[in-house]
Design an enzyme around this catalytic site. Structure first.
Site, short mmCIF file in Angstrom:
data_model
loop_
_atom_site.label_atom_id
_atom_site.label_comp_id
_atom_site.label_asym_id
_atom_site.label_seq_id
_atom_site.Cartn_x
_atom_site.Cartn_y
_atom_site.Cartn_z
N ASP A 1 -8.41 -9.05 3.71
CA ASP A 1 -8.21 -7.98 4.69
C ASP A 1 -9.28 -7.94 5.78
OD1 ASP A 1 -7.19 -5.80 5.95
OD2 ASP A 1 -7.73 -4.33 4.43
N GLU B 1 -12.63 -2.59 12.20
CA GLU B 1 -12.58 -1.81 10.96
C GLU B 1 -13.70 -2.20 10.01
OE1 GLU B 1 -8.89 -2.11 8.76
OE2 GLU B 1 -9.71 -1.02 7.05
N GLU C 1 0.82 -1.21 0.00
CA GLU C 1 0.00 0.00 0.00
C GLU C 1 0.85 1.27 0.00
OE1 GLU C 1 -2.73 -0.66 3.32
OE2 GLU C 1 -4.14 -1.59 1.94
#
Ligand code: GCU
Length: 670
Positions: free
Chosen positions: A344, A372, A271
């Protein structure tokens, strides 16, 4: 006269003293009954009874002694060190004698004895003899805290490390020690280079000094380009002599300040973060260089395998493709830290195939405690069942360590949602012993966190145990994944695909809805991701008729009319799953409402408010997803379920207020 006056004075003084004392006692009682969640699961009131006998004294043993003397409701406890016990952090409790090889073992034993006291009212009589040893020697929290005090994917306020307040640090350290957590990575994996500047290191030292007596070591995430960005060099090539020297000097500086520093956590070439590949080197080159520099100090490197490139046809394949060729090439103080799933932290993923494929490399799992992708600090989702699901595929003994991305901030209740504390608790308990059941852990946590009538309520326990599956149902059932809004990971936006955004950051990349069906074809006819799993699993996942239905759209592009085990079509089943999720979320609220007589008012109201948001969000998820997928399936919503109450246009226009992302609770309710 004088005498009388004096007597009077004495009486007045005594009366005042009594008054002050009673006010003080009343104040204490008030403080005791005011429950804001700040003390986490360590809410016992002092009893001050036990006398603790111990020969050796050390800061850690002193804490064990004080905890028992203050909270143990018995007359006497003996703490003994025994060099013949296994060389780990374990302990033995024989009646009221705690024996351990290490000082910290005595501390863990003390907390275990207190836990037995707190939970015995559940009716599970603790056995007189208990010996317990941790499965993992490294049980770590990963804080994603930034130097400016924000917390990446944090939903519970700002970083507790920004101005490490001693009182707060003490509660944090106690809480961790009480469940066996023995390490904290203090900063975000997207590490700012300044984490290694001397001023930052001084702060880390201050924190390390506060945590040390509780058996907790500190670690830091590092930016791989630090030699350039902090050191002023022109390269960060891990094979360059100047670069190696720079790291050596830096590491020496750290160990001068923090002699028991744990080591580095590294996110490299992921990322946009820098890494060895920027200099034509491999992950092994980068990790081993750091490993070598840390080795003389007994430090370790945790090198993350969370890597993926935008052009790949299947993101789930990538960590395996990059790391398998390096299996066996890592130094012995390097551990590869792998997220539990290959994409993820989704509400449900299969396990990451690297765990069973890599045979010659030390590995550790990274779970995400912060929610998240599971409703942030608004949804009650107890995560132990998800982590246990992982361990039903990956043998605990095949791993070296366990890490959890913390859900901790400077909110009064630490985690934003009172029930989110159970996830911190469960993480620690599982890192000590992954064989504990979700139910055992939830029962323990409830017994310590609430008064017995609420804690012993089996409906409350069921809410916790059912909550993860409920969340999967209302968010993304049957193997659907990553259909979150593009700009936040809170609500649904399966349609989000603006031009210019890389494909693997948009939901259609994952759900691939069309007139035929829904889901990502990862079979041998598709991306062949199934091939990364062991033979038997590969075969099972590859066949739509044997693939577990809860992963169906993960591995297959499932035709809308595919017949499910229930006899329904895939489309009908999908509709029902979403609706089940909504009903479950509402049921959680109903159960909680019945707890009002047994729960203090502040926590009752705060949890109730969040459960209302959760029930509303569940409806938002169901309506948005079903109405959107219906534009592809062209099939009706089944008659025997509740129908969407919103329409798709409305759902597509629904915007989360600014601020929601960092603090969903605030944003959503305003
Ligand atoms: C997720 C998350 C990021 C995080 C990344 C990581 O993509 O959204 O905020 O940095 O995981 O684990 O490195």
């Amino acid at each position: 006269m004088l005498r009388t006056t004096n007597l009077c004075k004495i009486e007045v003084i005594n009366t005042m003293k009594k008054l002050i004392l009673s006010l003080f006692v009343a104040g204490l009682a008030l403080a005791a009954s005011a429950e804001d969640g700040h003390l986490l699961w360590l809410r016992s009131q002092p009893v001050n009874k036990a006398k603790v006998i111990t020969k050796k004294s050390s800061p850690t043993i002193q804490i064990a002694k004080e905890e028992l003397e203050t909270y143990y409701n018995g007359e006497r406890v003996t703490l003994k060190l025994d060099g013949k016990m296994p060389d780990d952090d374990g302990y033995r409790i024989d009646g009221t004698t705690i024996t351990a090889r290490r000082d910290v073992g005595l501390l863990y034993g003390a907390y275990a004895l207190l836990r037995m006291q707190q939970t015995s009212a559940l009716g599970h009589q603790p056995s007189a003899l208990l010996e317990s040893h941790p499965t993992y020697s490294l049980r770590l929290l990963n804080h994603w805290d930034n130097p400016n005090g924000t917390v990446e994917r944090g939903f519970a306020g700002r970083s507790i490390f920004l101005n490490p307040d001693p009182e707060r640090m003490k509660i944090y350290a106690r809480a961790n020690a009480s469940i066996g957590i023995n390490g904290a990575v203090l900063n975000n994996v997207n590490a700012k280079p300044e984490a290694l500047k001397t001023e930052s290191l001084q702060k880390a030292k201050q924190i390390a000094d506060q945590l040390r007596p509780y058996g907790i070591k500190v670690y830091l995430s590092i930016n791989f380009a630090s030699p350039i960005k902090v050191g002023g060099l022109t390269t960060a090539d891990p094979l360059n002599a100047d670069v190696i020297r720079w790291w050596k000097d830096k590491v020496n500086e750290i160990y001068k300040m923090i002699p028991d520093f744990g080591g580095f956590l590294v996110k490299a070439n992921s990322e946009g973060e820098p890494g060895p590949q920027d200099f034509g080197r491999t992950h092994a080159d980068g990790a081993n260089m750091l490993g070598k520099v840390l080795k003389p100090h007994q430090g370790i490197v945790m090198w993350r395998a969370f890597v993926y490139a935008p052009q790949s046809p299947d993101r789930a394949n990538q960590a395996y493709l990059e790391f398998m060729p390096l299996d066996g090439q890592f130094a012995d103080n390097v551990i590869i830290q792998i997220k539990n799933g290959p994409v993820d932290f989704q509400p449900r993923e299969p396990y990451s195939p690297l765990f069973t494929a890599m045979k010659k490399t030390p590995m550790m799992v990274e779970f995400q405690i912060t929610q998240e992708y599971l409703g942030a600090a608004n949804h009650l989702v107890y995560l132990a069942p998800m982590w246990k699901e992982f361990f039903s595929f990956v043998k605990p003994a095949s791993l070296k360590a366990m890490a959890g991305v913390a859900n901790i901030g400077d909110d009064t209740n630490w985690c934003g949602h009172h029930f989110a504390q159970s996830n911190w608790y469960a993480f620690g308990r599982l890192a000590w012993n992954p064989d504990l059941t979700s139910e055992q852990i939830a029962e323990e946590w409830l017994a310590q966190s609430f008064d017995m009538k609420a804690a012993a309520n089996s409906q409350l326990l069921s809410v916790m145990l059912d909550s993860r599956e409920a969340c999967v149902n209302y968010m993304m059932p049957l193997g659907i994944h990553h259909i979150f809004a593009g700009t936040h990971h809170y609500g649904p936006e399966p349609w989000y695909a603006p031009r210019g955004v890389r494909a693997d950051w948009t939901p259609p990349y994952y759900h691939k809805a069309d007139s035929i069906g829904l889901g990502f074809d990862r079979t041998m006819n598709g991306s062949a991701n199934v091939k990364q799993y062991p033979e038997a699993l590969c075969r099972m996942y590859n066949d739509i008729n044997t693939c577990p239905e809860n992963l169906l759209a993960w591995f297959h592009h499932v035709p809308w009319d595919h017949r499910m085990k229930s006899g329904r079509t895939f489309w009908d089943e999908l509709c029902h799953k979403y609706d089940d999720g909504v009903r479950e979320a509402r049921h959680f609220l109903t159960v909680w409402d019945s707890m009002q007589p047994y729960v203090d008012s502040q926590r009752f109201e705060e949890v109730q408010r969040k459960l209302r948001i959760q029930a509303r969000d569940a409806e938002w998820w169901r309506d948005a997803c079903l109405l959107y997928f219906q534009t592809f399936s062209h099939r009706p919503i089944p008659q025997d379920m509740d129908h969407p109450v919103h329409n798709l246009d409305e759902m597509m226009k629904f915007n989360i207020p600014i601020g929601m992302y960092e603090n969903p609770a605030q944003g959503y309710t305003k």
